[in-house]
Design an enzyme around this catalytic site. Structure first.
Site, PDB file in Angstrom:
ATOM      1  N   GLN A 272       0.789  -1.225   0.000  1.00  0.00           N
ATOM      2  CA  GLN A 272       0.000   0.000   0.000  1.00  0.00           C
ATOM      3  C   GLN A 272       0.825   1.281   0.000  1.00  0.00           C
ATOM      4  O   GLN A 272       0.316   2.333  -0.365  1.00  0.00           O
ATOM      5  CB  GLN A 272      -0.977  -0.004   1.183  1.00  0.00           C
ATOM      6  CG  GLN A 272      -2.028  -1.106   1.058  1.00  0.00           C
ATOM      7  CD  GLN A 272      -2.973  -1.164   2.234  1.00  0.00           C
ATOM      8  OE1 GLN A 272      -2.659  -1.763   3.255  1.00  0.00           O
ATOM      9  NE2 GLN A 272      -4.127  -0.532   2.115  1.00  0.00           N
TER      10      GLN A 272
ATOM     11  N   ARG B  75       3.895   0.441  12.889  1.00  0.00           N
ATOM     12  CA  ARG B  75       3.656  -0.903  12.351  1.00  0.00           C
ATOM     13  C   ARG B  75       3.715  -0.853  10.826  1.00  0.00           C
ATOM     14  O   ARG B  75       2.951  -0.124  10.200  1.00  0.00           O
ATOM     15  CB  ARG B  75       2.275  -1.400  12.811  1.00  0.00           C
ATOM     16  CG  ARG B  75       1.882  -2.720  12.202  1.00  0.00           C
ATOM     17  CD  ARG B  75       0.513  -3.242  12.665  1.00  0.00           C
ATOM     18  NE  ARG B  75       0.203  -4.382  11.827  1.00  0.00           N
ATOM     19  CZ  ARG B  75      -0.929  -4.551  11.143  1.00  0.00           C
ATOM     20  NH1 ARG B  75      -1.912  -3.683  11.236  1.00  0.00           N
ATOM     21  NH2 ARG B  75      -1.086  -5.606  10.377  1.00  0.00           N
TER      22      ARG B  75
ATOM     23  N   HIS C  42       1.182  -9.067   4.826  1.00  0.00           N
ATOM     24  CA  HIS C  42       0.039  -8.167   4.633  1.00  0.00           C
ATOM     25  C   HIS C  42      -0.358  -8.236   3.155  1.00  0.00           C
ATOM     26  O   HIS C  42      -0.307  -7.239   2.437  1.00  0.00           O
ATOM     27  CB  HIS C  42       0.377  -6.742   5.090  1.00  0.00           C
ATOM     28  CG  HIS C  42      -0.831  -5.899   5.407  1.00  0.00           C
ATOM     29  ND1 HIS C  42      -1.014  -5.265   6.621  1.00  0.00           N
ATOM     30  CD2 HIS C  42      -1.909  -5.570   4.664  1.00  0.00           C
ATOM     31  CE1 HIS C  42      -2.154  -4.584   6.606  1.00  0.00           C
ATOM     32  NE2 HIS C  42      -2.722  -4.752   5.422  1.00  0.00           N
TER      33      HIS C  42
ATOM     34  N   GLU D  69      -5.070  -9.970   9.023  1.00  0.00           N
ATOM     35  CA  GLU D  69      -6.449 -10.198   8.585  1.00  0.00           C
ATOM     36  C   GLU D  69      -6.657 -11.397   7.660  1.00  0.00           C
ATOM     37  O   GLU D  69      -7.073 -11.236   6.510  1.00  0.00           O
ATOM     38  CB  GLU D  69      -7.013  -8.939   7.907  1.00  0.00           C
ATOM     39  CG  GLU D  69      -7.178  -7.787   8.847  1.00  0.00           C
ATOM     40  CD  GLU D  69      -7.998  -6.632   8.240  1.00  0.00           C
ATOM     41  OE1 GLU D  69      -8.452  -6.768   7.087  1.00  0.00           O
ATOM     42  OE2 GLU D  69      -8.195  -5.634   8.929  1.00  0.00           O
TER      43      GLU D  69
ATOM     44  N   ASN E  85      -8.070  -5.667  14.490  1.00  0.00           N
ATOM     45  CA  ASN E  85      -8.294  -4.546  13.575  1.00  0.00           C
ATOM     46  C   ASN E  85      -9.792  -4.281  13.601  1.00  0.00           C
ATOM     47  O   ASN E  85     -10.574  -5.151  13.203  1.00  0.00           O
ATOM     48  CB  ASN E  85      -7.884  -4.894  12.142  1.00  0.00           C
ATOM     49  CG  ASN E  85      -6.383  -5.171  12.009  1.00  0.00           C
ATOM     50  OD1 ASN E  85      -5.638  -5.138  12.986  1.00  0.00           O
ATOM     51  ND2 ASN E  85      -5.953  -5.459  10.797  1.00  0.00           N
TER      52      ASN E  85
ATOM     53  N   TYR F 285     -12.878  -1.567  12.571  1.00  0.00           N
ATOM     54  CA  TYR F 285     -13.312  -0.366  11.854  1.00  0.00           C
ATOM     55  C   TYR F 285     -14.785  -0.082  12.010  1.00  0.00           C
ATOM     56  O   TYR F 285     -15.194   1.062  12.105  1.00  0.00           O
ATOM     57  CB  TYR F 285     -13.018  -0.510  10.350  1.00  0.00           C
ATOM     58  CG  TYR F 285     -11.563  -0.449  10.006  1.00  0.00           C
ATOM     59  CD1 TYR F 285     -10.956   0.768   9.717  1.00  0.00           C
ATOM     60  CD2 TYR F 285     -10.781  -1.603   9.973  1.00  0.00           C
ATOM     61  CE1 TYR F 285      -9.614   0.836   9.397  1.00  0.00           C
ATOM     62  CE2 TYR F 285      -9.430  -1.540   9.655  1.00  0.00           C
ATOM     63  CZ  TYR F 285      -8.851  -0.317   9.374  1.00  0.00           C
ATOM     64  OH  TYR F 285      -7.520  -0.245   9.069  1.00  0.00           O
TER      65      TYR F 285
ATOM     66  N   GLU G 167      -5.263  -1.922  14.136  1.00  0.00           N
ATOM     67  CA  GLU G 167      -5.787  -1.007  13.122  1.00  0.00           C
ATOM     68  C   GLU G 167      -7.112  -0.452  13.595  1.00  0.00           C
ATOM     69  O   GLU G 167      -7.938  -1.182  14.146  1.00  0.00           O
ATOM     70  CB  GLU G 167      -6.000  -1.692  11.758  1.00  0.00           C
ATOM     71  CG  GLU G 167      -4.746  -1.993  10.987  1.00  0.00           C
ATOM     72  CD  GLU G 167      -5.021  -2.615   9.615  1.00  0.00           C
ATOM     73  OE1 GLU G 167      -6.087  -2.343   9.037  1.00  0.00           O
ATOM     74  OE2 GLU G 167      -4.159  -3.377   9.153  1.00  0.00           O
TER      75      GLU G 167
HETATM   76  C1  GBH Z   1      -7.858  -3.385   6.583  1.00  0.00           C
HETATM   77  O1  GBH Z   1      -8.874  -4.070   5.903  1.00  0.00           O
HETATM   78  C2  GBH Z   1      -6.529  -3.743   5.958  1.00  0.00           C
HETATM   79  O2  GBH Z   1      -5.707  -4.442   6.860  1.00  0.00           O
HETATM   80  C3  GBH Z   1      -5.791  -2.557   5.427  1.00  0.00           C
HETATM   81  O3  GBH Z   1      -4.813  -2.993   4.553  1.00  0.00           O
HETATM   82  C4  GBH Z   1      -6.778  -1.595   4.805  1.00  0.00           C
HETATM   83  O4  GBH Z   1      -6.142  -0.539   4.150  1.00  0.00           O
HETATM   84  C5  GBH Z   1      -7.641  -1.055   5.913  1.00  0.00           C
HETATM   85  O5  GBH Z   1      -8.227  -2.076   6.654  1.00  0.00           O
HETATM   86  C6  GBH Z   1      -8.750  -0.128   5.438  1.00  0.00           C
HETATM   87  O6  GBH Z   1      -9.621  -0.812   4.614  1.00  0.00           O
HETATM   88  O7  GBH Z   1     -15.547  -4.157   1.053  1.00  0.00           O
HETATM   89  O8  GBH Z   1     -16.097  -5.632  -0.717  1.00  0.00           O
HETATM   90  O9  GBH Z   1     -15.193  -3.472  -1.243  1.00  0.00           O
HETATM   91  C7  GBH Z   1     -10.188  -3.846   6.362  1.00  0.00           C
HETATM   92  C8  GBH Z   1     -11.168  -4.674   5.588  1.00  0.00           C
HETATM   93  C9  GBH Z   1     -11.085  -5.492   3.402  1.00  0.00           C
HETATM   94  C10 GBH Z   1     -12.380  -3.547   3.910  1.00  0.00           C
HETATM   95  C11 GBH Z   1     -11.245  -5.222   1.941  1.00  0.00           C
HETATM   96  C12 GBH Z   1     -12.515  -3.251   2.426  1.00  0.00           C
HETATM   97  C13 GBH Z   1     -12.621  -4.277   0.281  1.00  0.00           C
HETATM   98  C14 GBH Z   1     -13.588  -5.251  -0.302  1.00  0.00           C
HETATM   99  N1  GBH Z   1     -11.177  -4.282   4.193  1.00  0.00           N
HETATM  100  N2  GBH Z   1     -12.473  -4.506   1.708  1.00  0.00           N
HETATM  101  S1  GBH Z   1     -15.208  -4.599  -0.287  1.00  0.00           S
END
Ligand code: GBH
Length: 483
Positions: free
Chosen positions: A34, A92, A137, A182, A321, A323, A392
């Site tokens: 990333q 991290r 990752h 994850e 993690n 969110y 996270e």
């Molecule tokens: C984390 O994923 C990751 O560890 C990190 O790399 C990422 O940048 C961060 O959180 C923020 O997203 O939802 O169907 O469009 C969190 C879970 C997995 C959510 C992938 C978004 C995309 C597929 N993420 N998901 S979808």
């Protein structure tokens, strides 16, 4: 006199209540694909992300790639100086497996890769910031994917060999290791729905093969560290997973919410429960579904007793993690090709949604701070007084502005709930990590979502980094150790 005593007591109590305990650590995070760029620098070989993105540009919202990203491969000194400005306790980041081991195997260790991560680690230590290193990752070497990647049980040996190289090279300075980031996410989107790299669509099969192999890989890497490095280096090793907090959509859906939470424990239960192995009710539902679908054995591969023992207790902390949260209800047999933890479970026939009061919302991310406290409490009730590190937490916006009051609020509100977990619920949570230090490549959403507490100007050839209001806010929290 009496009032003075009462007043002093109140003031002391308030201070204690808003202060993070000594030893609580604050950090930020990023991951290699990333931010690094340098996708083919020196002897680095392509990862599954390099290949997937070059072959499927339309899989990414803005058709962007991580070829350059934030160019941290060259600009790592700037990242360190940002981390220093914020006075982070830790930073991290992740190691790109194909940058360190261009063939994926441990026979060939890249000098350039070794130098890059040594620079980063030493640079952080020089300014008093602890490096916290994630081994995986999501950027698997493509040549290992050509052999099946996480669905081939040989991955366990490959991952342990890679871990050994990393522990040997960097273990004298790195004291906190995150084996895998994850598994819930990459096993699902990579090998089940195929919406992210390596893009394998294998409903009901791929995710579970990956799940078992990821758990065994983690556990064997943990045992390796325990046996050969721990005495010498005294570090900690664990895994971090994505956790969504599930609430029932109506009081009648309580049992369904519990089942969603249960499935959410796929990677946590085998490590932290007393009995080990898969969560039993999930294991039996998948076995039952498999039978109904005329499979000769369960689609969820079983653990042998020996494997259960290997995995059980294989972590010095539980990485979380967090969110967002979801409301759960029974679904009506819908075909789903979406990310399970957020949209619903075909296996359990559940549909997920959010409460309209969970604001702000961006894309999949609905802010619900009490969710993190409930999650931490339920983990503690379930597994006892385990050490939890939040690795996270953060909010994405399409607005790139520096005055990110929304993000300040999100971080503040989540920190408040974390603090309540400590003071009111007795949860042993020892770290908080803001995702992310800088704006970065957000997988299939490209560069549009901004997750950084530091802004990156992608139009500037120097990819200039500028701290946002949330960075100043977070620095102040770290300095005062209170919200
Ligand atoms: C984390 O994923 C990751 O560890 C990190 O790399 C990422 O940048 C961060 O959180 C923020 O997203 O939802 O169907 O469009 C969190 C879970 C997995 C959510 C992938 C978004 C995309 C597929 N993420 N998901 S979808």
């Amino acid at each position: 006199m009496y009032w003075l005593v009462v007043w002093t007591a109140i003031v002391t109590w308030c201070e204690a209540a808003s202060k993070f305990p000594d030893g609580f650590q604050f950090g930020t995070a990023t991951s290699a694909y990333q931010v690094e760029g340098g996708w083919n620098a020196s002897d680095k070989s392509p990862s599954i992300w390099d290949v997937y993105i070059h072959e499927n540009p339309s899989a990414i919202a803005d058709h962007s790639t991580g070829d350059v990203a934030c160019d941290s491969y060259h600009l790592w000194k700037e990242d360190i100086s940002l981390a220093r400005t914020l006075q982070l306790n830790f930073y991290r980041f992740s190691i790109s497996w194909p940058r360190l081991l261009p063939e994926g195997f441990s026979n060939n260790v890249s000098e350039d890769g070794t130098r890059y991560y040594n620079n980063l680690i030493n640079g952080l230590l020089t300014v008093g910031i602890e490096p916290v290193v994630t081994l995986y990752h999501w950027d698997l070497p493509q040549n290992l994917q050509d052999l099946g990647g996480w669905t081939n049980s040989k991955i366990v040996d490959w991952f342990v060999a890679y871990s050994r190289v990393a522990f040997t090279l960097f273990g004298d300075r790195v004291k906190t290791w995150v084996t895998i980031n994850e598994p819930t996410s990459f096993c699902n989107v990579g090998y089940e729905t195929g919406i992210l790299a390596p893009g394998i669509t294998s409903p009901g099969i791929g995710e579970y093969l990956c799940a078992k192999n990821a758990l065994l890989s983690h556990a064997k890497a943990y045992r390796l560290y325990e046996q050969e490095f721990k005495d010498k280096y005294k570090g900690q090793v664990g895994l971090t997973d994505q956790h969504v907090w599930y609430e029932p959509k109506t009081p009648f859906q309580e049992q369904n919410a519990q089942m969603a939470r249960e499935l959410g424990q796929l990677y946590t239960f085998p490590i932290f429960s007393d009995i080990g192995g898969w969560p039993p009710n999930i294991e039996s539902i998948i076995a039952r579904n498999s039978r109904a679908e005329k499979f000769s054995s369960s689609r969820l591969p079983v653990f042998t007793e020996e494997e259960k023992k290997l995995v059980k207790g294989s972590a010095d902390f539980c990485g979380v993690n967090y969110y967002t949260s979801r409301l759960v209800e029974k679904a009506c047999h819908q075909e789903q090709k979406t990310f399970w933890p957020l949209y619903g479970s075909p296996e359990l026939d559940l549909a997920f949604s959010y409460n309209s009061t969970w604001l702000p919302r961006y894309n999949w991310l609905a802010s619900y701070p009490p969710g993190i406290r409930r999650l931490l409490k339920s983990l503690t009730e379930r597994y006892g007084n385990i050490e939890i590190k939040i690795f996270e937490n953060g909010f994405g916006t399409s607005d790139a502005s520096l005055n990110d009051t929304i993000r300040v609020q999100y971080i503040r509100d989540h920190l408040e709930q974390v603090l309540l977990s400590i003071t009111e619920d007795g949860v042993n949570v020892t770290a908080y990590t803001a995702w992310a230090l800088i704006d970065n490549f957000e997988w299939n959403s490209g560069f549009k979502p901004r997750f950084g507490i530091v802004h990156v100007d992608y139009n500037d050839p120097n990819l200039k980094r500028t701290p946002r209001a949330s960075a100043y806010y977070y620095a102040d929290v770290i300095k005062k150790r209170e919200i």
